[in-house]
Design an enzyme around this catalytic site. Structure first.
Site, PDB file in Angstrom:
ATOM      1  N   SER A 101     -37.160 -33.066  -6.609  1.00 29.10           N
ATOM      2  CA  SER A 101     -35.708 -33.055  -6.849  1.00 29.10           C
ATOM      3  C   SER A 101     -35.301 -31.604  -7.074  1.00 29.10           C
ATOM      4  O   SER A 101     -36.153 -30.758  -7.402  1.00 29.10           O
ATOM      5  CB  SER A 101     -35.402 -33.877  -8.100  1.00 29.10           C
ATOM      6  OG  SER A 101     -34.082 -33.680  -8.540  1.00 29.10           O
ATOM      7  N   LYS A 131     -40.418 -33.903 -12.426  1.00 28.53           N
ATOM      8  CA  LYS A 131     -40.231 -33.372 -11.077  1.00 28.53           C
ATOM      9  C   LYS A 131     -40.803 -31.955 -10.935  1.00 28.53           C
ATOM     10  O   LYS A 131     -41.260 -31.563  -9.848  1.00 28.53           O
ATOM     11  CB  LYS A 131     -38.745 -33.412 -10.697  1.00 28.53           C
ATOM     12  CG  LYS A 131     -38.205 -34.849 -10.558  1.00 28.53           C
ATOM     13  CD  LYS A 131     -38.970 -35.646  -9.486  1.00 28.53           C
ATOM     14  CE  LYS A 131     -38.388 -37.021  -9.225  1.00 28.53           C
ATOM     15  NZ  LYS A 131     -39.104 -37.757  -8.171  1.00 28.53           N
ATOM     16  N   TYR A 180     -37.007 -36.343 -16.969  1.00 29.72           N
ATOM     17  CA  TYR A 180     -36.977 -36.402 -15.503  1.00 29.72           C
ATOM     18  C   TYR A 180     -37.321 -35.036 -14.900  1.00 29.72           C
ATOM     19  O   TYR A 180     -38.155 -34.944 -13.983  1.00 29.72           O
ATOM     20  CB  TYR A 180     -35.578 -36.849 -15.058  1.00 29.72           C
ATOM     21  CG  TYR A 180     -35.410 -37.004 -13.561  1.00 29.72           C
ATOM     22  CD1 TYR A 180     -36.021 -38.051 -12.876  1.00 29.72           C
ATOM     23  CD2 TYR A 180     -34.633 -36.106 -12.817  1.00 29.72           C
ATOM     24  CE1 TYR A 180     -35.860 -38.204 -11.509  1.00 29.72           C
ATOM     25  CE2 TYR A 180     -34.467 -36.258 -11.447  1.00 29.72           C
ATOM     26  CZ  TYR A 180     -35.078 -37.304 -10.798  1.00 29.72           C
ATOM     27  OH  TYR A 180     -34.927 -37.458  -9.440  1.00 29.72           O
TER      28      TYR A 180
END
Ligand SMILES: NC(=O)c1ccc[n+]([C@@H]2O[C@H](COP(=O)([O-])OP(=O)(O)OC[C@H]3O[C@@H](n4cnc5c(N)ncnc54)[C@H](O)[C@@H]3O)[C@@H](O)[C@H]2O)c1
Length: 286
Positions: free
Chosen positions: A149, A166, A162
């Protein structure tokens, strides 16, 4: 050592896609089918995969559909075995399944960390461990696409769990690239780093296991803002899938479909080299 040359051949080859029941996975399935590939679809969501079959025009005979929880190493082993048995091996692997949790890091729960790292980090690690040895043994051209991402390249507030997961995918992919290059085999890697795209990810808690319930108490308003940003995203999941497959054909490593995200990456590196504090990447390009 650079061994991979010329465009990747996709026709009659086999693609395995995790997270194939929604979003990018579904659109990657559509692109791979259009390229004449055999497909292996994997997800925890069987209904979602049925819908993927329906929208791609694939029949259950043309594709292998298998329930697979990527956080479980044995599920990826089974998937690799099934792909080999049905189609003779895997030529293109998409480690794509992913989930999101949000909120200030000091309120992230142990369950948030375990769930997101189980899927986003161990899911990719498990995919690599289950598929790459057989690719090396076969010795034919093969490719791995890991979905990270933009949040794996910059560090937005309220996205620590998150974003950390990533960043781990970015690190694993770069290491994998170097390690495969050292083997001299025709196997390469692409790292997909999209920005906001309207998919099902803002509702990823729909498949959160009962054993890992208990999210950050401040998650809801942040996910609502994230959902609005995703709906306003300029690229669709279909755009991202098309750009990704083009990158595979061209054997490109970094795939950043949202070109406007590059300014944020440049700013972060500038801040890092200057030795001061990081600017907030959500405040836009200075
Ligand atoms: N949509 C975005 O804005 C965006 C941006 C950057 C990166 N990504 C990444 O793209 C990837 C795909 O997400 P998406 O946006 O298409 O979301 P999505 O929710 O539409 O699709 C994700 C799929 O992963 C599946 N999944 C969840 N947990 C799983 C597990 N344990 N095992 C197997 N499958 C599981 C879900 O059932 C779902 O079908 C993710 O890695 C995500 O982090 C998304």
């Amino acid at each position: 050592m650079e061994v991979a040359t010329g465009p990747m051949e996709l026709k009659d080859k086999t693609a395995v896609i995790t997270g194939a029941g929604s979003g990018f996975g579904r659109e990657l399935a559509r692109c791979c089918h259009a390229a004449g590939m055999h497909l292996v679809l994997a997800d925890v969501d069987l209904d979602g995969m049925e819908q993927t079959l329906a929208v791609t025009g694939l029949t259950a005979l043309q594709a292998l559909v298998q329930r697979c929880d990527v956080s479980k190493p044995e599920d990826l082993d089974r998937l690799a075995g099934a792909a080999a048995e049905r189609f003779g091996g895997t030529d293109l692997l998409f480690n794509n399944a992913g989930v999101i949790a949000a909120g200030p890091i000091w309120k992230a729960t142990p369950q948030d960390w375990n769930w997101v790292f189980g899927v986003n980090v161990m899911g990719v690690a498990n995919g690599i461990r289950s598929f790459v040895p057989a690719m090396l043994e076969r010795g034919t051209p093969a490719w791995i696409v890991n979905t990270a991402s933009v949040a794996g390249l910059v560090c937005p507030p309220d996205m620590a769990v998150y974003s950390a997961s990533k960043h781990a995918v970015v690190a694993m992919s770069e290491c994998l690239h170097h390690e495969l290059a050292q083997t001299g085999q025709p196997i390469g890697v692409s790292l997909l780093c999209p920005g906001y795209v309207d998919t099902g990810i803002a509702d990823s808690a729909r498949h959160r296991p009962a054993s890992l319930l208990g999210s950050n108490p401040e998650q809801s308003p942040i996910m609502e803002r994230t959902r609005v940003a995703m709906r306003a995203g300029r690229l669709s999941a279909a755009d991202v899938a098309r750009i990704t497959l083009e990158a595979v054909l061209q054997r490109r490593f970094y795939v950043l479909p949202h070109r406007n995200a590059i300014g944020g990456v440049e700013n972060r590196l500038r801040d890092l080299l200057a030795g001061g504090a990081p600017n907030n990447p959500l405040r836009g390009v200075r």
